[in-house]
Design a protein around this motif. Structure first.
Motif, PDB file in Angstrom:
ATOM      1  N   TYR A 243       0.853  -1.318   0.071  1.00 16.72           N
ATOM      2  CA  TYR A 243       0.060   0.017   0.010  1.00 16.72           C
ATOM      3  C   TYR A 243       1.157   1.195   0.001  1.00 16.72           C
ATOM      4  O   TYR A 243       1.926   1.389   0.750  1.00 16.72           O
ATOM      5  N   GLY A 244       0.727   2.160  -0.778  1.00 16.08           N
ATOM      6  CA  GLY A 244       1.311   3.406  -0.917  1.00 16.08           C
ATOM      7  C   GLY A 244       0.939   4.235   0.268  1.00 16.08           C
ATOM      8  O   GLY A 244       1.582   5.315   0.660  1.00 16.08           O
ATOM      9  N   LEU A 245      -0.343   4.339   0.787  1.00 12.53           N
ATOM     10  CA  LEU A 245      -0.720   5.114   1.916  1.00 12.53           C
ATOM     11  C   LEU A 245      -1.710   4.058   2.578  1.00 12.53           C
ATOM     12  O   LEU A 245      -2.668   3.399   2.191  1.00 12.53           O
ATOM     13  N   ILE A 246      -1.617   4.207   4.027  1.00 16.34           N
ATOM     14  CA  ILE A 246      -2.326   3.582   5.001  1.00 16.34           C
ATOM     15  C   ILE A 246      -3.044   4.755   6.026  1.00 16.34           C
ATOM     16  O   ILE A 246      -2.107   5.356   6.489  1.00 16.34           O
ATOM     17  N   CYS A 247      -4.320   4.853   5.830  1.00 13.68           N
ATOM     18  CA  CYS A 247      -4.876   5.748   6.641  1.00 13.68           C
ATOM     19  C   CYS A 247      -5.513   5.402   8.004  1.00 13.68           C
ATOM     20  O   CYS A 247      -6.357   4.181   7.700  1.00 13.68           O
ATOM     21  N   PHE A 248      -5.605   5.910   8.941  1.00 12.92           N
ATOM     22  CA  PHE A 248      -6.228   5.653  10.169  1.00 12.92           C
ATOM     23  C   PHE A 248      -7.005   6.981  10.723  1.00 12.92           C
ATOM     24  O   PHE A 248      -6.466   7.917  11.030  1.00 12.92           O
ATOM     25  N   PHE A 249      -8.295   7.073  10.149  1.00 14.25           N
ATOM     26  CA  PHE A 249      -9.120   8.344  10.654  1.00 14.25           C
ATOM     27  C   PHE A 249      -9.864   8.161  11.943  1.00 14.25           C
ATOM     28  O   PHE A 249     -10.941   7.596  12.082  1.00 14.25           O
ATOM     29  N   ASP A 250      -9.286   8.835  12.873  1.00 16.13           N
ATOM     30  CA  ASP A 250      -9.893   8.941  14.199  1.00 16.13           C
ATOM     31  C   ASP A 250     -10.293   7.660  14.717  1.00 16.13           C
ATOM     32  O   ASP A 250     -11.495   7.429  15.411  1.00 16.13           O
ATOM     33  N   CYS A 251      -9.709   6.498  14.439  1.00 18.79           N
ATOM     34  CA  CYS A 251      -9.888   5.081  14.912  1.00 18.79           C
ATOM     35  C   CYS A 251      -8.897   4.420  15.694  1.00 18.79           C
ATOM     36  O   CYS A 251      -9.001   3.665  16.423  1.00 18.79           O
ATOM     37  N   LEU A 252      -7.434   4.804  15.793  1.00 18.00           N
ATOM     38  CA  LEU A 252      -6.350   4.172  16.207  1.00 18.00           C
ATOM     39  C   LEU A 252      -6.646   4.022  17.941  1.00 18.00           C
ATOM     40  O   LEU A 252      -6.463   2.899  18.437  1.00 18.00           O
ATOM     41  N   HIS A 253      -6.921   5.138  18.417  1.00 14.13           N
ATOM     42  CA  HIS A 253      -7.191   5.042  19.943  1.00 14.13           C
ATOM     43  C   HIS A 253      -8.358   3.998  20.250  1.00 14.13           C
ATOM     44  O   HIS A 253      -8.477   3.898  21.323  1.00 14.13           O
ATOM     45  N   ASP A 254      -9.245   3.775  19.296  1.00 13.36           N
ATOM     46  CA  ASP A 254     -10.497   2.874  19.564  1.00 13.36           C
ATOM     47  C   ASP A 254      -9.937   1.463  19.520  1.00 13.36           C
ATOM     48  O   ASP A 254     -10.783   0.611  20.233  1.00 13.36           O
ATOM     49  N   MET A 255      -8.768   1.202  19.490  1.00 10.99           N
ATOM     50  CA  MET A 255      -8.327  -0.436  19.103  1.00 10.99           C
ATOM     51  C   MET A 255      -7.729  -1.070  20.422  1.00 10.99           C
ATOM     52  O   MET A 255      -7.171  -0.198  21.081  1.00 10.99           O
ATOM     53  N   GLY A 256      -8.058  -2.179  20.488  1.00 12.68           N
ATOM     54  CA  GLY A 256      -7.633  -3.139  21.586  1.00 12.68           C
ATOM     55  C   GLY A 256      -6.043  -2.920  21.686  1.00 12.68           C
ATOM     56  O   GLY A 256      -5.346  -3.360  22.685  1.00 12.68           O
ATOM     57  N   ASN A 257      -5.352  -3.099  20.596  1.00 16.02           N
ATOM     58  CA  ASN A 257      -4.022  -3.290  20.357  1.00 16.02           C
ATOM     59  C   ASN A 257      -3.272  -2.518  19.252  1.00 16.02           C
ATOM     60  O   ASN A 257      -2.950  -2.819  18.197  1.00 16.02           O
ATOM     61  N   PRO A 258      -3.367  -1.041  19.466  1.00 17.87           N
ATOM     62  CA  PRO A 258      -2.829  -0.283  18.656  1.00 17.87           C
ATOM     63  C   PRO A 258      -1.416  -0.530  18.029  1.00 17.87           C
ATOM     64  O   PRO A 258      -1.083  -0.180  17.078  1.00 17.87           O
ATOM     65  N   VAL A 259      -0.647  -0.930  18.942  1.00 18.44           N
ATOM     66  CA  VAL A 259       0.724  -1.250  18.494  1.00 18.44           C
ATOM     67  C   VAL A 259       0.846  -2.354  17.542  1.00 18.44           C
ATOM     68  O   VAL A 259       1.604  -2.383  16.444  1.00 18.44           O
ATOM     69  N   ALA A 260       0.056  -3.399  17.679  1.00 15.76           N
ATOM     70  CA  ALA A 260      -0.187  -4.363  16.634  1.00 15.76           C
ATOM     71  C   ALA A 260      -0.701  -3.849  15.317  1.00 15.76           C
ATOM     72  O   ALA A 260      -0.422  -4.381  14.245  1.00 15.76           O
ATOM     73  N   ALA A 261      -1.674  -2.797  15.297  1.00 12.29           N
ATOM     74  CA  ALA A 261      -2.243  -2.272  14.143  1.00 12.29           C
ATOM     75  C   ALA A 261      -1.263  -1.599  13.454  1.00 12.29           C
ATOM     76  O   ALA A 261      -1.154  -1.705  12.178  1.00 12.29           O
ATOM     77  N   ALA A 262      -0.209  -0.983  14.227  1.00 17.69           N
ATOM     78  CA  ALA A 262       0.708  -0.122  13.518  1.00 17.69           C
ATOM     79  C   ALA A 262       1.562  -1.172  13.085  1.00 17.69           C
ATOM     80  O   ALA A 262       2.188  -1.002  11.941  1.00 17.69           O
ATOM     81  N   ARG A 263       2.105  -2.085  13.598  1.00 13.79           N
ATOM     82  CA  ARG A 263       3.024  -3.419  13.129  1.00 13.79           C
ATOM     83  C   ARG A 263       2.389  -3.735  11.866  1.00 13.79           C
ATOM     84  O   ARG A 263       3.295  -4.028  10.737  1.00 13.79           O
TER      85      ARG A 263
END
Length: 355
Positions: A243-263
């Motif tokens: 992916y050339g661009l991955i977007c998280f719009f006002d949602c990362l803070h809602d996730m149970g494991n944001p580090v895993a999402a970023a990884r």
């Protein structure tokens, strides 16, 4: 309690502060009624208007309208002309109350606290047990209200302001890249980008089935369904690479494991790809988050954001006022080496991350 230690002046000041807030809650009901009945739209651009004239224009009962108009005037939501006994919606008030495409249109936002009241029993149980409440388990007004409110804000800023603030991303979008929109909700962000960049391909992912269905309808209505796909998937296992661009719009803070999402984003990015992280505006210290906007975000975070994160295991419950430093730490732990604030508004931080 010992009332002898109470400062009467401070007490009276705080009581009036509490009454102001209670009045605002009542006012939100009036805003919702005015929006759904078309009262603001009928007043927009009409100049001074009487309750009788507004009744004729909208088909509503004059006596109810007179009381509603007085409530609006008392709250500063319309202008009252005592000499003519008429009411007027100023151009500025119309932008906030009548123009559904305005970036400051507010009536849809009142659906969110309505959903919070509907879900009070769930919140009480969550406080007592420490368990989470998933996004999809909230009252339906939440999903509609959040999507409609953010749609206008994104329409104003996403393409003309936020994407150009990212290094080299607009050029890539013009040439054609694959874009992942994580936590896409009703898909407004993906649709806006697809309309602006016809050479790129957009993939929206969300865990809420009803939102995915609505996103597909929105893409069809906008004429970009061939360019945009929406799929049910979570932030740690959505498909695709490069992916050339991955977007998280006002949602990362809602996730149970944001580090895993970023990884997972690290693994899914193209070598020259970028992550755009849009988060609620917050300073890093609690004492610096003392404003009406911060209060709104903390309250929503209490019953919505933290609750959903806990429903997903709560490995790291960021909340809606995480601040740039904590978000930077999340992405550094995930393996990102570049992280910067690209832009900001009174309501959002726009952050850029690259490998």
């Amino acid at each position: 309690m010992d009332t002898s230690v109470v400062d009467q002046t401070k007490l009276e000041t705080f009581v009036m502060r509490a009454i102001d807030d209670l009045s605002a809650g009542y006012g939100g009901v009036m805003v919702s009624l005015g929006s759904k009945l078309g009262l603001y739209k009928a007043m927009a651009g009409a100049g001074p208007i009487s309750p009788k004239e507004l009744a004729a224009e909208t088909g509503c009962a004059e006596r109810y309208l007179r009381e509603w108009l007085n409530a609006q005037a008392a709250g500063g939501y319309v202008v009252y002309h005592a000499v003519s006994n008429t009411y007027e919606l100023s151009p500025e008030q119309a932008m906030v109350l009548a123009d559904e495409d305005s970036p400051v249109y507010i009536p849809n936002a009142w659906k969110v606290p309505a959903s919070m009241w509907f879900d009070e029993e769930k919140a009480l149980e969550a406080f007592r047990t420490g368990k989470g409440v998933a996004w999809g388990d909230h009252h339906g007004r939440l999903h509609c209200g959040v999507a409609a409110f953010y749609r206008n804000a994104y329409r104003k800023s996403l393409v003309p302001e936020w994407l150009p603030a990212l290094e080299g991303v607009v050029k890539q979008l013009d040439a054609g890249i694959d874009v992942a929109d994580i936590g896409c909700g009703h898909g407004h962000s993906s649709v806006l980008m697809a309309q602006a960049f016809p050479n790129s391909r957009f993939h929206g992912f969300d865990t809420h089935s009803a939102s995915i269905e609505e996103a597909r309808r929105n893409a069809e209505d906008a004429g970009v369904a061939a360019q945009v796909g929406f799929h049910k998937a979570n932030a740690v296992d959505y498909p695709g690479k490069n992916y050339g661009l991955i977007c998280f719009f006002d949602c990362l803070h809602d996730m149970g494991n944001p580090v895993a999402a970023a990884r997972h984003a690290v693994e899914a990015l193209a070598p020259d790809g970028t992550v755009m992280l849009v988060e609620p505006y917050a300073n890093d210290r609690v004492e610096d988050n003392n404003s009406p906007v911060a209060r709104l975000y903390y309250a929503a975070s209490t019953t919505l954001c933290c609750a959903h994160s806990l429903s997903e295991g709560g490995h790291l419950v960021l909340g809606a006022q995480a601040g740039e430093a904590r978000l930077r730490e999340v992405f550094q732990k995930a393996g990102f080496r570049h992280f910067r604030r690209a832009a900001e508004t009174p309501f959002n931080l726009i952050l850029e991350a690259r490998r």
